[in-house]
Design a protein around this motif. Structure first.
Motif, short mmCIF file in Angstrom:
data_model
loop_
_atom_site.label_atom_id
_atom_site.label_comp_id
_atom_site.label_asym_id
_atom_site.label_seq_id
_atom_site.Cartn_x
_atom_site.Cartn_y
_atom_site.Cartn_z
N PRO A 10 0.78 -1.26 -0.10
CA PRO A 10 0.08 0.01 -0.04
C PRO A 10 0.89 1.38 -0.05
N SER A 11 0.11 2.40 -0.35
CA SER A 11 0.99 3.45 -0.09
C SER A 11 0.58 4.40 1.21
N VAL A 12 1.54 4.71 1.81
CA VAL A 12 1.09 5.17 3.02
C VAL A 12 1.98 6.71 3.21
N LEU A 13 1.26 7.47 3.78
CA LEU A 13 1.83 8.97 4.08
C LEU A 13 1.87 8.89 5.60
N MET A 14 2.94 9.01 6.05
CA MET A 14 3.24 9.35 7.53
C MET A 14 3.46 10.67 7.90
N VAL A 15 2.67 11.37 8.88
CA VAL A 15 2.81 12.68 9.01
C VAL A 15 2.94 12.88 10.68
N ASP A 16 4.16 13.32 10.80
CA ASP A 16 4.40 13.87 12.20
C ASP A 16 5.68 14.83 12.14
N GLY A 51 -0.60 15.47 -6.13
CA GLY A 51 -1.06 14.51 -6.75
C GLY A 51 -0.78 13.00 -6.26
N HIS A 52 -0.16 12.85 -5.03
CA HIS A 52 0.17 11.82 -4.31
C HIS A 52 -1.32 11.32 -3.61
N GLN A 53 -1.81 10.15 -4.05
CA GLN A 53 -2.92 9.57 -3.15
C GLN A 53 -2.55 8.66 -2.59
N PRO A 54 -2.47 8.64 -1.26
CA PRO A 54 -2.10 7.64 -0.30
C PRO A 54 -3.32 6.67 0.09
N ASP A 55 -3.12 5.26 0.23
CA ASP A 55 -4.20 4.53 0.74
C ASP A 55 -4.44 4.86 1.80
N VAL A 56 -3.22 4.96 2.78
CA VAL A 56 -3.59 5.19 4.31
C VAL A 56 -2.78 6.53 4.70
N VAL A 57 -2.99 7.36 5.58
CA VAL A 57 -2.68 8.37 6.27
C VAL A 57 -2.25 8.18 7.48
N LEU A 58 -1.19 8.18 8.26
CA LEU A 58 -0.75 7.90 9.60
C LEU A 58 -0.68 9.17 10.04
N LEU A 59 -1.38 9.87 11.01
CA LEU A 59 -1.32 11.22 11.19
C LEU A 59 -1.24 11.54 12.75
N ASP A 60 -0.39 12.23 13.00
CA ASP A 60 0.05 12.74 14.72
C ASP A 60 -1.04 13.85 14.79
N ARG A 61 -1.60 14.06 16.04
CA ARG A 61 -2.55 15.06 16.27
C ARG A 61 -1.92 16.21 16.70
N HIS A 62 -0.78 16.09 17.64
CA HIS A 62 -0.32 17.44 18.19
C HIS A 62 0.89 17.65 17.34
N MET A 63 0.96 18.74 16.64
CA MET A 63 1.93 19.40 15.62
C MET A 63 1.74 20.92 15.81
N LEU A 80 -10.45 12.86 -0.66
CA LEU A 80 -9.52 11.87 -1.16
C LEU A 80 -10.16 10.70 -0.66
N ARG A 81 -9.71 9.66 -1.70
CA ARG A 81 -10.30 8.16 -1.36
C ARG A 81 -8.99 7.66 -0.64
N THR A 82 -8.79 7.89 0.67
CA THR A 82 -7.77 7.27 1.43
C THR A 82 -8.43 7.13 2.87
N ARG A 83 -7.64 6.34 3.66
CA ARG A 83 -7.89 6.15 4.92
C ARG A 83 -7.24 6.76 5.93
N VAL A 84 -7.40 7.34 7.04
CA VAL A 84 -6.64 8.06 8.08
C VAL A 84 -6.78 7.48 9.38
N ILE A 85 -5.65 7.11 9.76
CA ILE A 85 -5.14 6.47 11.26
C ILE A 85 -4.53 7.67 11.94
N MET A 86 -5.25 8.07 12.96
CA MET A 86 -4.35 8.83 14.06
C MET A 86 -3.68 7.92 14.84
#
Length: 191
Positions: A10-16, A51-63, A80-86
């Protein structure tokens, strides 16, 4: 579950905003996912707007700057057709009931739990996409069966649907090992 996922890569976007943390989670996933890292909310939004469409975004809350909550709202606005996991150290409260995330993991997250959450959300996404695919394909198949080729030739709406079907099919095949069987059983129905 072990050290593997059922979905394909899968394509994952990690945000922290904490570089060490973001890189550590990306490293945990690098053998099973195509991971892109964003070190803040603005960078995450720039990534998807680019243009990057991740399947899943892993997202930190406190930034700092844009919080994860704000990023989540803006991602949902983009439809976006993506799922978000905090993935966060913030303990959930009743306020999370109104947040449009798909899963919530409290840090620190073990590798197996991270794999399981990403895998589960990818499968949910794949089945959502399959539902859309089946709906569009049944319309396309009915039109193709009932109308003459000259009636459908050069029809922009039909061409858009066929292009969208191809995009969805590619994405579903990238997520689900059993995609071929599901897609072929649907196309075998006589309309």
């Amino acid at each position: 579950m072990g050290e593997e996922m059922r979905v394909r890569e899968p394509s994952v976007l990690m945000v922290d905003d904490e570089k060490r943390v973001a890189d550590a989670y990306a490293l945990r996933l690098e053998d099973v996912a195509d991971v892109t890292v964003a070190y803040g909310g603005e960078e995450a939004l720039d990534t998807v707007d680019g243009g990057h469409q991740p399947d899943v975004v892993l997202l930190d809350r406190h930034m700092p700057g844009l919080s994860g909550d704000e990023v989540l709202d803006r991602l949902r606005e983009r439809e976006l057709r993506t799922r978000v996991i905090m993935v966060t150290a913030i303990d959930p409260d009743l306020g999370v009931l109104d947040m449009p995330f798909d899963d919530y993991l409290s840090k620190p997250v073990e590798r197996e739990d991270l794999y399981a959450a990403v895998d589960q959300q990818c499968r949910v996404l794949a089945y959502e996409l399959l539902g859309e695919y089946f709906q569009l394909e049944s319309k396309r198949a009915v039109v193709a069966a009932e109308l003459l080729p000259e009636e459908t030739a050069n029809n922009e709406r039909l061409a858009d649907i066929e292009e969208h079907l191809a995009e969805i099919e590619t994405r579903v095949r990238s997520l689900l090992p059993e995609a071929e069987e599901l897609l072929s059983s649907f196309s075998g129905i006589d309309r």
